[in-house]
Design a protein around this motif. Structure first.
Motif, PDB file in Angstrom:
ATOM      1  N   UNK A  22       0.820  -1.200   0.000  1.00 17.39           N
ATOM      2  CA  UNK A  22       0.000   0.000   0.000  1.00 17.39           C
ATOM      3  C   UNK A  22       0.860   1.257   0.000  1.00 17.39           C
ATOM      4  N   UNK A  23       0.438   2.253  -0.765  1.00 17.41           N
ATOM      5  CA  UNK A  23       1.135   3.539  -0.762  1.00 17.41           C
ATOM      6  C   UNK A  23       0.830   4.352   0.490  1.00 17.41           C
ATOM      7  N   UNK A  24      -0.120   3.877   1.299  1.00 16.11           N
ATOM      8  CA  UNK A  24      -0.445   4.576   2.543  1.00 16.11           C
ATOM      9  C   UNK A  24       0.483   4.159   3.684  1.00 16.11           C
ATOM     10  N   UNK A  25       1.405   3.241   3.407  1.00 18.21           N
ATOM     11  CA  UNK A  25       2.386   2.832   4.405  1.00 18.21           C
ATOM     12  C   UNK A  25       3.734   3.472   4.085  1.00 18.21           C
ATOM     13  N   UNK A  26       4.781   3.007   4.723  1.00 23.94           N
ATOM     14  CA  UNK A  26       6.091   3.645   4.599  1.00 23.94           C
ATOM     15  C   UNK A  26       6.677   3.519   3.189  1.00 23.94           C
ATOM     16  N   UNK A  27       7.353   4.561   2.753  1.00 27.20           N
ATOM     17  CA  UNK A  27       8.063   4.535   1.480  1.00 27.20           C
ATOM     18  C   UNK A  27       9.363   3.755   1.666  1.00 27.20           C
ATOM     19  N   UNK A  28       9.700   2.830   0.772  1.00 28.57           N
ATOM     20  CA  UNK A  28      10.968   2.083   0.893  1.00 28.57           C
ATOM     21  C   UNK A  28      12.158   3.019   1.032  1.00 28.57           C
ATOM     22  N   UNK A  29      13.094   2.665   1.923  1.00 23.72           N
ATOM     23  CA  UNK A  29      14.251   3.541   2.154  1.00 23.72           C
ATOM     24  C   UNK A  29      15.408   3.241   1.212  1.00 23.72           C
ATOM     25  N   UNK A  30      15.215   2.276   0.299  1.00 24.41           N
ATOM     26  CA  UNK A  30      16.222   1.963  -0.703  1.00 24.41           C
ATOM     27  C   UNK A  30      15.594   2.043  -2.087  1.00 24.41           C
ATOM     28  N   UNK A  31      16.383   2.304  -3.116  1.00 25.22           N
ATOM     29  CA  UNK A  31      15.832   2.342  -4.478  1.00 25.22           C
ATOM     30  C   UNK A  31      15.166   1.017  -4.846  1.00 25.22           C
ATOM     31  N   UNK A  32      14.100   1.099  -5.589  1.00 23.58           N
ATOM     32  CA  UNK A  32      13.390  -0.098  -6.036  1.00 23.58           C
ATOM     33  C   UNK A  32      13.606  -0.266  -7.534  1.00 23.58           C
ATOM     34  N   UNK A  33      13.373  -1.490  -8.015  1.00 21.72           N
ATOM     35  CA  UNK A  33      13.496  -1.751  -9.438  1.00 21.72           C
ATOM     36  C   UNK A  33      14.919  -2.027  -9.866  1.00 21.72           C
ATOM     37  N   UNK A  34      15.191  -1.768 -11.137  1.00 26.69           N
ATOM     38  CA  UNK A  34      16.484  -2.059 -11.731  1.00 26.69           C
ATOM     39  C   UNK A  34      16.320  -3.002 -12.905  1.00 26.69           C
ATOM     40  N   UNK A  35      17.419  -3.340 -13.553  1.00 28.94           N
ATOM     41  CA  UNK A  35      17.379  -4.223 -14.710  1.00 28.94           C
ATOM     42  C   UNK A  35      16.794  -5.580 -14.321  1.00 28.94           C
TER      43      UNK A  35
END
Length: 263
Positions: free
Chosen positions: A32-45
């Motif tokens: 959910x976007x109503x919870x905490x935002x990840x503290x590390x980059x997401x995604x990648x190749x």
């Protein structure tokens, strides 16, 4: 390939779409976007990132916009987005793409799904027969979208009604945002259960003297109105007598968890 889906859902429509896609794909998780935002980059190749959200006033909900603006996304990420609405013509996906472009990525795949409308401040919810039809059609469409995402298909955003969407979104959702909840009231039906505070995605409701008090950071999601078990919350006279809506495949506990509760 790992897939991470971020969703925002007040009455359950976007959550159902996210769950349906999760069921169709391996190595897929939703948050959910109503919870905490990840503290590390997401995604990648080799990784995919998705966003599923409702359309608010021809554009992005403020919560969604703020979440994506703060989210760190690695380069070369396959990004996709699904906007659900009652059929409003808007540029919400274009707005999402613009934010991602500013981060050095963009939407590789974008699509829309029609779901039961629930903004009962301006119109009534559809009847049960129409709700069942829309949800059935949406489930079929979601399966096709999931297959496209699995194959990393390209379906870029088609910008539409860009200026009009930006004007409407700003005028009704951002301008005088601190006043958006001034018409909310709790009638004598209220039993002080506090459920409205638990389903609010932005902690805008406090219970004082067994009555909800709105704190002027409203998202206009109407979760408080729709999930109130006593139908005790009204928005001026606009919502009196209008049918409340809750996605039939989603429970109130799911919405509470999506707001960070019931851990």
């Amino acid at each position: 390939m790992g897939i991470k889906i971020f969703y925002f859902s007040a009455t359950g429509n976007s959550l159902q779409i996210a769950r349906n896609i999760e069921e169709e794909l391996e190595n897929c998780v939703i948050q959910s976007m109503a919870t905490c935002i990840p503290n590390k980059p997401v995604g990648g190749l080799g990784e995919s990132i998705g966003f599923i959200f409702p359309v608010y006033f021809n554009g992005l909900p403020r919560l969604v916009k703020g979440f994506v603006e703060k989210l760190a996304i690695s380069p070369n990420t396959y990004c996709f987005a699904i906007a659900d609405s009652g059929g409003t013509r808007s540029n919400s996906l274009g707005m999402m793409d613009d934010i991602l472009i500013s981060k050095g990525v963009r939407l590789s795949f974008a699509d829309e799904i029609k779901m039961p409308g629930n903004y009962i401040i301006s119109h009534n919810s559809p009847n049960l027969t129409e709700v069942e039809r829309l949800i059935t059609d949406a489930s079929i469409r979601t399966k096709r979208i999931a297959k496209a995402i699995f194959n990393c298909e390209l379906q870029p955003v088609k910008q539409k009604a860009k200026l009009w969407s930006e004007i409407i979104n700003h005028r009704f959702l951002y301008k005088n945002a601190h006043k958006l909840d001034e018409k909310f009231t709790a009638t004598d039906k209220c039993v002080g259960c506090g459920l409205c505070a638990k389903v609010c995605p932005v902690n805008n409701i406090k219970i004082e003297n067994q009555r909800p008090c709105w704190q002027h950071t409203c998202e206009q999601c109407l979760a408080c109105i729709h999930w109130c078990p006593c139908e005790a919350i009204e928005y001026g006279r606009n919502t009196i007598g209008r049918t409340r809506y809750r996605n039939p495949n989603v429970k109130v506990e799911d919405i509470i968890r999506s707001c960070g509760g019931m851990e």
